[in-house]
Scaffold this active site. Sequence first.
Site, PDB file in Angstrom:
ATOM      1  N   LYS A 191       2.692  -9.033   4.197  1.00  0.00           N
ATOM      2  CA  LYS A 191       1.640  -8.575   3.309  1.00  0.00           C
ATOM      3  C   LYS A 191       1.717  -9.336   1.988  1.00  0.00           C
ATOM      4  CE  LYS A 191       1.608  -3.850   5.182  1.00  0.00           C
ATOM      5  NZ  LYS A 191       1.769  -2.411   4.860  1.00  0.00           N
ATOM      6  N   HIS A 192       0.629  -9.321   1.259  1.00  0.00           N
ATOM      7  CA  HIS A 192       0.602 -10.007  -0.029  1.00  0.00           C
ATOM      8  C   HIS A 192       1.467  -9.265  -1.040  1.00  0.00           C
ATOM      9  CE1 HIS A 192      -2.529 -12.941   0.945  1.00  0.00           C
ATOM     10  NE2 HIS A 192      -3.125 -11.981   1.621  1.00  0.00           N
TER      11      HIS A 192
END
Length: 559
Positions: A191-192
Amino acid sequence: QCLDQFLAFIPPSNGTLRNPGTTAVMVDTQHPLTLLLNSSLGDGELCKIQYHFGEFGNYSLVVKTLSTSTKTVSCELVINEGPINSYLPILFAFLVYMGILAILIVGHLLMKIGPVRSWVYKKLNPRETDRLINSELGSPNTTDSVSSDPTPRLWSTASRQRLRSLDTFRGLSLIIMVFVNYGGGKYWFFKHESWNGKLYFPSVLFSRFVFIMGTSISLSLSSMLKWGSSKQKVLWKILWRSFLLILLGIIVVNPNYCLGPLSWDNLRIPGVLQRLGFTYLVVAALELLFTRAGPESATLETPRPALQDILPYWPQWIFILILEVIWLCLTFLLPVPGCPRGYLGPGGIGDFGNYPNCTGGAAGYIDRLLLGEKHIYQHPSSSVIYQTTMPYDPEGILGTINTIFMAFLGLQAGKIILFYKDQHKQIMSRFVIWSIVMGIISAILTKCSKEEGFIPINKNLWSISYVTTMSCFAFILLLLIYYLVDVKRLWSGAPFFYPGMNSILVYIGHEVFENYFPFKWKMQDSQSHAEHLTQNLTATTLWVIISYLLYRRRIFWKI
């Protein structure tokens, strides 16, 4: 530096141990947490526990009063049910793909045995089989130098061939990007990152794509001019391709047509393809302006051979430095209402909640001012941890300046390949030098820390330290792939080479068909890593297979 957030109220007990006051809560397992227990009577902090909870674990925080007179309590964390090993699906998937790879390698080795090869030839169409074998050593001939990616040509006296390492580099970045965009198995490291610091997989992918685009620009423009195209014709192709990329991003990729027809009221204007298109326009036009036309466009004599890939293009460096000065001035000097000058934080509950509406500082303010709040990204990654409420676009206007710088560094890699053609040691040594230089700059800017540097590494802001750090890694990765694929030919680049040849089609296709079968289906357990990982890997593998089939049929989407 986040404000403590209310988690739960624990009701008082009835005075007996048999019936204590209890409450149940769910907590995040991505980061270590600090649990702070306060008295409802206003007596302040009773106890404080720091712990990194495990996924699907069951815990009890047992609080006992030791002394009513001194109002002291004890807090003990008890593990009722241990957390699961959520990484087993990754191990299983790795073993499956390694098994497939082993089968392919064995099959390739068997094909080198004469009787086996003859038997296969008899079972298959001989002409088709011969074509497939030859295609593994070469690459498709292209009729136009401006294709779906600005792709390089390897100089040759007989024909123009592509550098397989560049398509492999692009394909590797693209396929991991597709996997991450599909969900990455719902693992936190796919995920970012919420804001500063840690570089998870998504943080490095887009930057690599930008870098290799810059490399391809150098080789592509040199090839076009070398083969007689006029600068006016090349400029028109650059403008047309940039326009199409931006248009595809706004009309095709950004809207979710499952929610209804296209509406300007809430249409997001920035985006990945939009930033790629504008970056390509600036960098390609800058390179075209200072590149000589004609057969000798790739060779320039300089008094300092060690700098022959830099000195002839000093006006380009001046232009890039001016852009960086503009970025620095806007970032640190632009007054933002309600925010301190030079603010680089996430806002929300970050920085002890002092600047809740300052997400992104000047970068966010410029986007909201010029584009409007409804036309930028509404759910930034900072909202997960920092609980921000302001929209913020990671592909906004101000960050595009540093994206241009990233592509320009990739352009520099392309110039190295051109100026030191066939001199593999020189090319690889230059890549190492550039990687070291970028790494030193990053160390100075960040002070080798996550939060305490002059300019922290931040993908959302596309900070200058993020660009120098990513380019440091990009030079090293390109060096390794170049050595394995084009120098020693120990690796054909498969399977990443195939999506690298059709990168725009794969990227747009995976965005458009993201919510359709067979790329997505209803899962029995939406909390299962195994199910998410299976779905995401299946979807990603399908795009690899599609790109391979298109490669076999010589179908390449050109813009």
